[in-house]
Every structure is written in C-alpha cells, then in structure tokens.
Design a protein around this motif. Structure first.
Motif, mmCIF file in Angstrom:
data_model
loop_
_atom_site.group_PDB
_atom_site.id
_atom_site.type_symbol
_atom_site.label_atom_id
_atom_site.label_comp_id
_atom_site.label_asym_id
_atom_site.label_seq_id
_atom_site.Cartn_x
_atom_site.Cartn_y
_atom_site.Cartn_z
ATOM 1 N N THR A 1 0.869 -1.173 0.000
ATOM 2 C CA THR A 1 0.000 0.000 0.000
ATOM 3 C C THR A 1 0.900 1.216 0.000
ATOM 4 N N THR A 2 0.668 2.132 -0.924
ATOM 5 C CA THR A 2 1.468 3.359 -0.998
ATOM 6 C C THR A 2 0.556 4.555 -0.781
ATOM 7 N N ARG A 3 1.143 5.613 -0.258
ATOM 8 C CA ARG A 3 0.374 6.828 0.019
ATOM 9 C C ARG A 3 1.321 7.969 0.308
ATOM 10 N N TYR B 1 6.413 10.093 -0.440
ATOM 11 C CA TYR B 1 5.569 8.898 -0.417
ATOM 12 C C TYR B 1 6.161 7.763 0.408
#
Length: 191
Positions: free
Chosen positions: A27-29, A72
């Motif tokens: 999961t990236t954010r 990020y």
C-alpha cells in the motif's frame, strides 16, 4: 560531494526466484506528519550514514524544494512504513523539474517490491500534478525499469562528475519541451 542523490542499493530488486513466500502487495500513500519519525528511521536504516535521513529533514525545511504531496511511503503488511521515495523541486537551467532522492527500503523488506511500489506511486502522483521531468542519480541497472534513460540524451547534465549512465531522466509529459542544461539541485543536496 556527499552522495545524497544516490539511491543505489538501498531500494529493492525483483523478488528472488524460489523465494519461500510471495512478495506482499504494498500500500502506498503520501507521507503524513505522523510518518516523519518512521521516514527518518527507514532512511537511516537503508543507508550506511545518517546523511539521507538528514537530507529529508533539510529538504522539508526548504519551501522552494519541498512538495509535501510528493513524499511517499509504502506500508508493510502491519501498516508500518517499509519504504520511502521523495521528489523535490530542482531545475534544469531555469525550467522546473523534479529530483528523485532519496529512495529507501528497510533492509528486512528489500527485494520484495516495496521500493518499486513507492517509486511508481510517487511518479504517478507527479504525473497527476502535471509535472514534466524527473531526474535521478542512481543505479543504471535499476531505474530504466521505470522509464529512466541517460539525461545526456536530452542535453541535461549535473554540475559534478558522475558516470553518464547513472544520471538519468524520465519525461512524464512529452507535450512539454524537455529543457537542456545544468541541473540545479536544492541547497540541501550540497552540490
């Protein structure tokens, strides 16, 4: 020059053949304020000196370089920060561009795709912002998988000596003319 712009050997490669378990989906954010200590820890763990971790802190303090929506993280399955990628404002001549550095993955998550995931995510975020060009000084065997090619093909060069194949560029928007000239990094890079 302290090699702040290198992300060499501190991200990850494709999973090794025969690995006992499949690589996790990452999961990236965008980074949040709550992630700052974890981002510092990832960079400190991934590099042999604290220079890259300190570089991120210095870039955060530079309002002309820092673009908060282009900092990020990739989360480990437990929700902790496993990898990090940062794009900051630099220039080629007078034209705006982005510098990808640092990129780091915690050692226990290297070679599992976390670094690739976070790089792809931050590059996608830059495209959505309407950015046109990203530069990276790094492993010539690693960055071409994202579309990077020698910056010299565009007449772009750093103000210091590096192997031609290590200074690379990625054109995000080919409708914008690619500038040529000398790369001007933020002061925090020390070049």
């Amino acid at each position: 020059m302290t090699d702040h712009t290198r992300s060499t050997d501190h991200t990850d490669e494709a999973p090794r053949t025969g690995s006992p378990s499949p690589a996790p989906r990452w999961t990236t954010r965008p980074e949040t304020a709550a992630d700052r200590a974890a981002v510092h820890a990832v960079n400190a763990a991934a590099f042999p000196t604290p220079d890259e971790a300190d570089l991120v802190d210095a870039l955060r303090a530079d309002p002309e370089a820092w673009l908060p929506e282009l900092s990020y993280v990739a989360e480990a399955p437990d929700g902790s920060v496993a990898a990090y990628a940062l794009l900051t404002r630099c220039h080629v001549g007078d034209a705006p561009a982005l510098a990808l550095a640092p990129v780091a993955t915690l050692p226990r998550y290297q070679r599992q795709g976390a670094g690739q995931a976070v790089i792809r995510a931050v590059l996608d975020a830059a495209r959505l912002r309407g950015e046109a060009l990203v530069l990276v000084l790094g492993h010539p065997e690693y960055y071409p998988r994202f579309g990077f090619a020698p910056a010299s093909r565009h007449g772009i060069r750093p103000g210091f000596e590096v192997p031609d194949e290590a200074m690379t560029a990625l054109v995000l928007d080919d409708s914008v003319p690619v500038p040529s000239g000398l790369i001007r990094y933020p002061a925090a890079f020390g070049v």
